[in-house]
Design a protein around this motif. Structure first.
Motif, PDB file in Angstrom:
ATOM      1  N   ALA A  46       7.553  39.816  -8.299  1.00 30.73           N
ATOM      2  CA  ALA A  46       8.917  39.871  -8.835  1.00 30.73           C
ATOM      3  C   ALA A  46       9.204  41.255  -9.395  1.00 30.73           C
ATOM      4  N   MET A  47       8.211  41.823 -10.066  1.00 36.14           N
ATOM      5  CA  MET A  47       8.362  43.179 -10.575  1.00 36.14           C
ATOM      6  C   MET A  47       8.508  44.168  -9.410  1.00 36.14           C
ATOM      7  N   GLY A  48       7.791  43.930  -8.321  1.00 38.26           N
ATOM      8  CA  GLY A  48       7.925  44.789  -7.154  1.00 38.26           C
ATOM      9  C   GLY A  48       9.336  44.775  -6.594  1.00 38.26           C
ATOM     10  N   ARG A  49       9.950  43.606  -6.568  1.00 38.02           N
ATOM     11  CA  ARG A  49      11.337  43.511  -6.097  1.00 38.02           C
ATOM     12  C   ARG A  49      12.267  44.306  -7.006  1.00 38.02           C
ATOM     13  N   CYS A  50      12.000  44.242  -8.298  1.00 43.12           N
ATOM     14  CA  CYS A  50      12.793  44.996  -9.270  1.00 43.12           C
ATOM     15  C   CYS A  50      12.599  46.501  -9.069  1.00 43.12           C
ATOM     16  N   GLN A  51      11.357  46.898  -8.850  1.00 39.64           N
ATOM     17  CA  GLN A  51      11.073  48.311  -8.606  1.00 39.64           C
ATOM     18  C   GLN A  51      11.792  48.805  -7.349  1.00 39.64           C
ATOM     19  N   ALA A  52      11.812  47.986  -6.305  1.00 37.10           N
ATOM     20  CA  ALA A  52      12.480  48.371  -5.062  1.00 37.10           C
ATOM     21  C   ALA A  52      13.975  48.596  -5.299  1.00 37.10           C
ATOM     22  N   GLN A  53      14.582  47.734  -6.104  1.00 41.00           N
ATOM     23  CA  GLN A  53      15.999  47.892  -6.418  1.00 41.00           C
ATOM     24  C   GLN A  53      16.247  49.177  -7.210  1.00 41.00           C
ATOM     25  N   LEU A  54      15.371  49.476  -8.150  1.00 43.26           N
ATOM     26  CA  LEU A  54      15.515  50.701  -8.932  1.00 43.26           C
ATOM     27  C   LEU A  54      15.324  51.938  -8.055  1.00 43.26           C
ATOM     28  N   LEU A  55      14.304  51.911  -7.194  1.00 48.36           N
ATOM     29  CA  LEU A  55      14.062  53.050  -6.318  1.00 48.36           C
ATOM     30  C   LEU A  55      15.247  53.265  -5.368  1.00 48.36           C
ATOM     31  N   ASP A  56      15.855  52.185  -4.921  1.00 43.34           N
ATOM     32  CA  ASP A  56      17.041  52.291  -4.076  1.00 43.34           C
ATOM     33  C   ASP A  56      18.148  53.047  -4.814  1.00 43.34           C
ATOM     34  N   GLN A  57      18.370  52.706  -6.071  1.00 45.13           N
ATOM     35  CA  GLN A  57      19.388  53.391  -6.875  1.00 45.13           C
ATOM     36  C   GLN A  57      19.058  54.881  -7.032  1.00 45.13           C
ATOM     37  N   LEU A  58      17.796  55.166  -7.309  1.00 45.09           N
ATOM     38  CA  LEU A  58      17.377  56.551  -7.527  1.00 45.09           C
ATOM     39  C   LEU A  58      17.461  57.374  -6.243  1.00 45.09           C
ATOM     40  N   PHE A  59      17.071  56.769  -5.121  1.00 37.67           N
ATOM     41  CA  PHE A  59      17.143  57.480  -3.843  1.00 37.67           C
ATOM     42  C   PHE A  59      18.595  57.781  -3.471  1.00 37.67           C
ATOM     43  N   ARG A  60      19.486  56.829  -3.756  1.00 41.15           N
ATOM     44  CA  ARG A  60      20.898  57.027  -3.423  1.00 41.15           C
ATOM     45  C   ARG A  60      21.525  58.100  -4.311  1.00 41.15           C
ATOM     46  N   ALA A  61      21.105  58.136  -5.567  1.00 42.99           N
ATOM     47  CA  ALA A  61      21.600  59.191  -6.464  1.00 42.99           C
ATOM     48  C   ALA A  61      21.128  60.567  -5.998  1.00 42.99           C
ATOM     49  N   ASN A  62      19.970  60.585  -5.339  1.00 42.16           N
ATOM     50  CA  ASN A  62      19.418  61.796  -4.717  1.00 42.16           C
ATOM     51  C   ASN A  62      19.248  62.944  -5.713  1.00 42.16           C
ATOM     52  N   ARG A  63      18.731  62.591  -6.882  1.00 43.22           N
ATOM     53  CA  ARG A  63      18.396  63.602  -7.883  1.00 43.22           C
ATOM     54  C   ARG A  63      16.953  63.402  -8.318  1.00 43.22           C
ATOM     55  N   ASN A  64      16.289  64.468  -8.637  1.00 41.60           N
ATOM     56  CA  ASN A  64      14.923  64.372  -9.124  1.00 41.60           C
ATOM     57  C   ASN A  64      14.904  63.604 -10.447  1.00 41.60           C
ATOM     58  N   TYR A  65      13.848  62.834 -10.667  1.00 37.36           N
ATOM     59  CA  TYR A  65      13.732  62.083 -11.921  1.00 37.36           C
ATOM     60  C   TYR A  65      12.292  62.139 -12.400  1.00 37.36           C
TER      61      TYR A  65
END
Length: 440
Positions: free
Chosen positions: A402-421
């Motif tokens: 379940a945490m992995g699914r949450c991480q995937a959603q967060l990474l999707d947001q970060l990749f779309r923002a396309n900024r270093n974090y």
């Protein structure tokens, strides 16, 4: 009129000044350029590659330079990732428009729980996983050679195996595992099976017998050694429960006993029957309500030469013929298997090199989807005696996925923002999602 001309000149000079400022301080990205005679540069991203890697190689019609020098990111045409060594707060962002991403991950999701989810996978242009739907499938990688299924080198007759059972030299069932905490509840199921039939367990899990001295040294890194295969062949049945139940995730646990004439007792890939050499090549745990029902079937088969050899489907002077057309085609067309001279990484590199070269010749890139790594949620496990019962660590695995699914959603947001974090940014945002109940 002169005033209007003066204003136009002033505006033009102002615009020219503004364009100059933009060019100097907001430089456009410099695309990776090459000619047909120059190698494409492909960058391995994992930090664990601490050694200097820089190699140019010809792969069919294409030529590529493979490196792990991160300072070459801007000039690279693509970035290569190895799933087991990915870090959720270490991706090459901002991602240039011409950067293609390729993922190699042959393992189950136990180490990288965000991989199975489409939110994450869709950001990759090429994949190589156990799934038949990935671009470079590794589904049958653990079957070294097609002829191994018909090899009689380790084959023992039913009568010889029966003698070992009668004099109690060996139990009917072999269990050889040292990874004892799995999503499939492997140890929990075998513990129940032991209540109904004798099982020799040699690994760290449920250990009740010691391996022969010749196998006690590093057998885990010699999965296909002749002494180990000969040892497996002496048993009637071998437990073959995967550590994860994902479509097409099939390891040596299934293929080794088939190679030596021992019947696998299998649980894992829901699509396993798509890959069995012939009908009734193995005994499938999911066909039985619980371990007691399975044990009763094992006793019946194990005491009847005809029933036992029906599973093995080859006689003393007859080679097994693979009737499964899908398996035949996969064996003929596959590009990689265990034991080949070239490593899986080299094969993957050349595959990516050729495909990225095609893209640079104006073939549009594509994106992966969830079929490239198909694992169910919640994680499936072998059926226990009580139908409502779950393995002792099932809640931990469910929580992790379940945490992995949450991480995937967060990474999707970060990749779309396309900024270093930073790691702090990532951890803070994940913590916030958890506090909002988005990761349950």
């Amino acid at each position: 009129m002169r005033l209007w001309r003066s204003r136009r000149i002033t505006i033009a000079l102002a615009l020219l000044f503004l364009i100059t400022i933009i060019y100097l301080y907001i430089k456009p990205e410099k695309p990776a350029t090459h000619t047909l005679f120059e190698p494409l540069e492909l960058l391995w991203w994992p930090k664990v590659m601490s050694w200097n890697y820089d190699e140019t190689r010809t792969c069919g019609f294409a030529k590529c330079r493979f490196t792990n020098k991160r300072e070459n990111l801007q000039q690279a045409s693509g970035v290569l990732f190895y799933g087991s060594n990915m870090n959720p707060h270490d991706f090459p962002l901002p991602r240039m428009s011409l950067h293609l991403w390729a993922l190699l991950h042959e393992e189950s999701p136990r180490n990288v729980p965000y991989v199975p989810h489409e939110e994450f996978l869709q950001h990759f242009n090429l994949t190589s996983t156990f799934s038949r739907h990935s671009d470079f499938p590794l589904t049958i990688q653990y079957l070294p050679h097609a002829e191994d299924l018909g090899n009689f080198e380790y084959y023992l007759s039913f009568a010889r195996k029966q003698r070992a059972s009668f004099d109690h030299t060996l139990a009917p069932v072999l269990f050889l595992q040292s990874d004892c905490d799995t999503m499939t509840g492997r140890e929990d199921y075998v513990l129940e099976l032991m209540k109904h039939i004798r099982v020799d367990s040699y690994g760290a899990c449920l250990h009740n017998r010691d391996l022969p001295e010749s196998l006690q040294h590093d057998y885990l890194n010699n999965l296909y050694s002749a002494p180990l295969l000969r040892f497996i062949s002496s048993y009637k049945f071998m437990i073959a429960i995967e550590n994860g139940a994902c479509d097409d995730y099939i390891t040596e646990k299934y293929w080794r006993p088939l190679m030596v004439g021992t019947i696998p007792i299998y649980f894992g890939s829901p699509s396993i029957r798509d890959w069995e050499p012939n009908n009734s090549s193995a005994i499938y745990i999911s066909d039985f309500a619980n371990a007691a029902a399975l044990a009763e079937h094992l006793k019946q088969v194990g005491d009847n030469a005809t029933a036992y050899n029906t599973y093995r489907q080859k006689g003393k002077n007859q080679k097994l013929v693979v009737s499964n057309k899908r398996l035949q085609n996969a064996l003929f067309s596959r590009r990689y298997s265990i034991g080949e001279h070239k490593s899986i990484f080299q094969q993957f590199e050349c595959f990516v090199c050729q495909n990225f070269a095609k893209h640079n010749l104006h073939s549009p890139p594509k994106s992966a989807d969830k079929t490239h790594y198909s694992c169910p949620y919640p994680p499936a496990h072998a059926p226990l005696q009580n139908a409502k019962q779950r393995p002792k660590n099932a809640d931990d695995w469910r929580s992790m996925m379940a945490m992995g699914r949450c991480q995937a959603q967060l990474l999707d947001q970060l990749f779309r923002a396309n900024r270093n974090y930073t790691q702090q940014d990532y951890d803070a945002r994940l913590t916030n999602m958890i506090s909002q109940g988005l990761c349950d």
